[in-house]
Design an enzyme around this catalytic site. Structure first.
Site, PDB file in Angstrom:
ATOM      1  N   ARG A 247       8.485   0.118   8.126  1.00 47.61           N
ATOM      2  CA  ARG A 247       7.621   0.555   8.811  1.00 47.61           C
ATOM      3  C   ARG A 247       7.072   1.465  10.362  1.00 47.61           C
ATOM      4  O   ARG A 247       8.080   0.836  10.480  1.00 47.61           O
ATOM      5  CB  ARG A 247       5.947  -0.597   9.069  1.00 47.61           C
ATOM      6  CG  ARG A 247       5.497  -0.560   8.365  1.00 47.61           C
ATOM      7  CD  ARG A 247       4.123  -1.675   7.853  1.00 47.61           C
ATOM      8  NE  ARG A 247       3.526  -2.331   7.084  1.00 47.61           N
ATOM      9  CZ  ARG A 247       3.594  -3.049   6.290  1.00 47.61           C
ATOM     10  NH1 ARG A 247       5.068  -4.031   6.832  1.00 47.61           N
ATOM     11  NH2 ARG A 247       3.516  -3.895   5.119  1.00 47.61           N
ATOM     12  N   LYS A 274       2.482  -5.882  10.184  1.00 44.64           N
ATOM     13  CA  LYS A 274       1.253  -6.394   9.754  1.00 44.64           C
ATOM     14  C   LYS A 274       0.822  -7.308   8.709  1.00 44.64           C
ATOM     15  O   LYS A 274      -0.182  -7.819   9.078  1.00 44.64           O
ATOM     16  CB  LYS A 274       1.065  -4.890   8.651  1.00 44.64           C
ATOM     17  CG  LYS A 274      -0.169  -4.729   8.295  1.00 44.64           C
ATOM     18  CD  LYS A 274       0.191  -3.588   6.592  1.00 44.64           C
ATOM     19  CE  LYS A 274      -1.660  -2.622   6.675  1.00 44.64           C
ATOM     20  NZ  LYS A 274      -1.396  -1.966   6.045  1.00 44.64           N
ATOM     21  N   HIS A 337       6.394   7.422   7.725  1.00 45.74           N
ATOM     22  CA  HIS A 337       5.074   6.750   6.985  1.00 45.74           C
ATOM     23  C   HIS A 337       5.904   6.485   5.716  1.00 45.74           C
ATOM     24  O   HIS A 337       6.490   5.976   4.917  1.00 45.74           O
ATOM     25  CB  HIS A 337       4.389   6.152   7.285  1.00 45.74           C
ATOM     26  CG  HIS A 337       3.890   4.978   6.527  1.00 45.74           C
ATOM     27  ND1 HIS A 337       3.669   4.570   5.427  1.00 45.74           N
ATOM     28  CD2 HIS A 337       3.549   3.787   7.616  1.00 45.74           C
ATOM     29  CE1 HIS A 337       3.125   3.521   5.389  1.00 45.74           C
ATOM     30  NE2 HIS A 337       3.195   3.348   6.420  1.00 45.74           N
ATOM     31  N   ARG A 340       9.302   5.287   3.426  1.00 39.88           N
ATOM     32  CA  ARG A 340       9.460   3.937   2.987  1.00 39.88           C
ATOM     33  C   ARG A 340       8.251   3.830   1.144  1.00 39.88           C
ATOM     34  O   ARG A 340       8.523   3.564   0.070  1.00 39.88           O
ATOM     35  CB  ARG A 340       7.743   3.035   3.311  1.00 39.88           C
ATOM     36  CG  ARG A 340       8.343   2.721   4.383  1.00 39.88           C
ATOM     37  CD  ARG A 340       7.418   1.873   5.107  1.00 39.88           C
ATOM     38  NE  ARG A 340       6.114   0.736   5.125  1.00 39.88           N
ATOM     39  CZ  ARG A 340       6.186  -0.613   4.612  1.00 39.88           C
ATOM     40  NH1 ARG A 340       7.649  -0.975   5.408  1.00 39.88           N
ATOM     41  NH2 ARG A 340       5.895  -1.168   3.608  1.00 39.88           N
ATOM     42  N   HIS A 364       5.985  -6.376   1.539  1.00 42.30           N
ATOM     43  CA  HIS A 364       4.544  -6.824   1.055  1.00 42.30           C
ATOM     44  C   HIS A 364       4.052  -7.951   0.297  1.00 42.30           C
ATOM     45  O   HIS A 364       5.224  -8.383   0.252  1.00 42.30           O
ATOM     46  CB  HIS A 364       3.884  -5.387  -0.261  1.00 42.30           C
ATOM     47  CG  HIS A 364       4.088  -4.227   0.404  1.00 42.30           C
ATOM     48  ND1 HIS A 364       4.718  -3.460  -0.529  1.00 42.30           N
ATOM     49  CD2 HIS A 364       4.280  -3.593   1.379  1.00 42.30           C
ATOM     50  CE1 HIS A 364       4.451  -1.898  -0.045  1.00 42.30           C
ATOM     51  NE2 HIS A 364       4.052  -1.622   1.203  1.00 42.30           N
ATOM     52  N   TYR A 374       6.317 -15.755  -0.976  1.00 44.94           N
ATOM     53  CA  TYR A 374       7.629 -16.624  -0.114  1.00 44.94           C
ATOM     54  C   TYR A 374       7.735 -16.015   1.169  1.00 44.94           C
ATOM     55  O   TYR A 374       7.248 -15.444   1.334  1.00 44.94           O
ATOM     56  CB  TYR A 374       9.125 -14.946  -1.473  1.00 44.94           C
ATOM     57  CG  TYR A 374       8.561 -14.505  -2.546  1.00 44.94           C
ATOM     58  CD1 TYR A 374       9.590 -16.107  -3.249  1.00 44.94           C
ATOM     59  CD2 TYR A 374       8.131 -14.243  -3.486  1.00 44.94           C
ATOM     60  CE1 TYR A 374       9.253 -16.404  -5.056  1.00 44.94           C
ATOM     61  CE2 TYR A 374       7.645 -14.564  -5.178  1.00 44.94           C
ATOM     62  CZ  TYR A 374       9.100 -15.095  -5.817  1.00 44.94           C
ATOM     63  OH  TYR A 374       8.987 -15.485  -6.835  1.00 44.94           O
TER      64      TYR A 374
END
Length: 411
Positions: A247, A274, A337, A340, A364, A374
């Protein structure tokens, strides 16, 4: 029988002069003006408590802030309480305590307490605090959280909606809802009225970050970045944006202390992410080389990409987008951005990497078959290979080599 004193007049109060000792000027019904040697004039009322019959004194204010007329009104209010069997002194104490409790449980106090517990990145914290200070506190900040209603929060959102800040209005109301949930958890409110506002504010227009997903066009962008003639650190930021696809905020806040060039790893702490989870970015050979070149320029400071005005602050949040515009890529073509989305699309549809590897690298939220998140090192060997493969692919595109055609996805 003592002679009854005449009631005071405004002129006698005004003309009362201080003496060597304090003295009283009676007005009747227990009220008097106390004149002190320092010249201060204080209204007092003497009464007897309704149960014990003991004498007590009630302060009615200071002259001239409290006039003779206003002092008498306060006396009559106190006499009415006394006639009803209520001790005016105790009543005042109770009102003061209630007022202090209301102030301690006001929306602004609770919101600031909640904000202080958040571990956001600094630029986002500043943005939220500005929203609250400008759009919320002036209207409902002083209200007790337990008394706030859905229409009051709706008016906050409507004011922002009317000036066109629809997306911000949704975020502000979301924040207000979080504050109210905190108020409930801490025993200062019973319910969250913000939850009743679903659908009450217009939905913001869906926003997509423009991104290049055609490999041939991407090759042109990579060549433009290589030939960028602006600031060296900005060019490095552009190069790493393409290679690492983190990001933009994570990139510009990168610190040298987080980067291990020998291990070829960048460990981003949870507070900068985030999803509030630490993230590990494997560094391809090309990224390590760029950072080695950059280190003599910025390595003595905290930030990998320091700001132009002060090395103690990170690069501007608009620096990469401004560089893209300077190279001729408009807002509808490519954004900071957008790197990504570029990587996600081509890694999946062109290069055929497993979607879960890509999602992990994008930081994510990905869960295992048991529903657990994870950790940051999940699939690390595979992600290292993917990141190096991606960097090599970008090199080939920049050199004008053959591009792999898009695969047709099953289904």
């Amino acid at each position: 029988m003592p002679k009854r004193a005449d009631p005071l007049t405004p002129s006698t109060v005004t003309n009362a002069k201080p003496q060597a000792k304090p003295y009283k000027m009676p007005d009747g019904r227990g009220m008097f003006l106390l004149v002190n040697p320092d010249g201060s004039k204080l209204w007092r009322w003497r009464y007897r408590r309704p149960i014990t019959g003991t004498e007590n004194m009630l302060a009615l204010g200071a002259y001239p802030e409290t006039s003779l007329r206003l002092a008498r009104e306060k006396r009559e209010e106190a006499r009415a309480l006394l006639a009803a069997g209520i001790d005016p002194g105790e009543h005042r104490k109770a009102e003061k305590a209630a007022g202090e409790e209301r102030a301690a449980n006001s929306f602004e106090v609770v919101a600031r307490e909640w904000l202080g517990k958040q571990t956001w990145v600094e630029h986002y914290r500043v943005k939220v605090e500005a929203w609250m200070a400008n759009d919320v506190y002036p209207y409902i900040g002083g209200r007790p959280v337990a008394e706030l209603s859905a229409p009051e929060f709706l008016r906050v959102g409507r004011r922002m909606e009317e000036r066109g800040a629809i997306e911000s209005a949704h975020r502000v109301l979301q924040t207000c809802g979080q504050v109210m949930r905190y108020a409930i958890a801490t025993g200062r409110a019973d319910r969250n009225p913000v939850a009743d506002l679903k659908g009450a504010i217009a939905s913001p227009a869906e926003r997509h970050h423009a991104a290049i997903t055609d490999p041939a066009v991407l090759g042109g962008l990579l060549r433009a970045i290589e030939g960028y003639t602006g600031d060296i650190t900005t060019r490095a930021a552009l190069q790493l944006s393409a290679l690492l696809f983190v990001r933009p905020g994570e990139l510009r806040h990168a610190e040298w202390a987080e980067i291990d060039l020998d291990a070829a790893e960048w460990n981003i702490p949870a507070g900068k992410m985030k999803m509030r989870q630490p993230h590990l970015v494997p560094l391809c050979e090309q990224a390590v080389a760029i950072l080695h070149e950059l280190r003599p320029l910025t390595g003595r400071g905290q930030y990998v990409f320091p700001g132009g005005r002060s090395p103690r602050r990170p690069m501007s949040n608009n620096a990469i987008n401004a560089a893209l515009r300077r190279m001729g890529y408009g807002t509808d073509t490519m954004t900071a951005h957008g790197f990504r989305a570029t990587a996600r699309t081509i890694l999946d549809e062109v290069l055929g990497y497993r979607p879960d590897f890509i999602e992990h690298q994008l930081a994510h939220a990905v869960k295992d078959p048991n529903g657990r998140a994870y950790n940051r090192t999940a699939h690390l060997p595979e992600r290292r290979k993917m990141m190096q493969g991606w960097a090599d692919y970008l090199d080939a595109l920049r050199a004008g080599g053959d591009v792999v055609p898009f695969k047709r996805k099953a289904g």
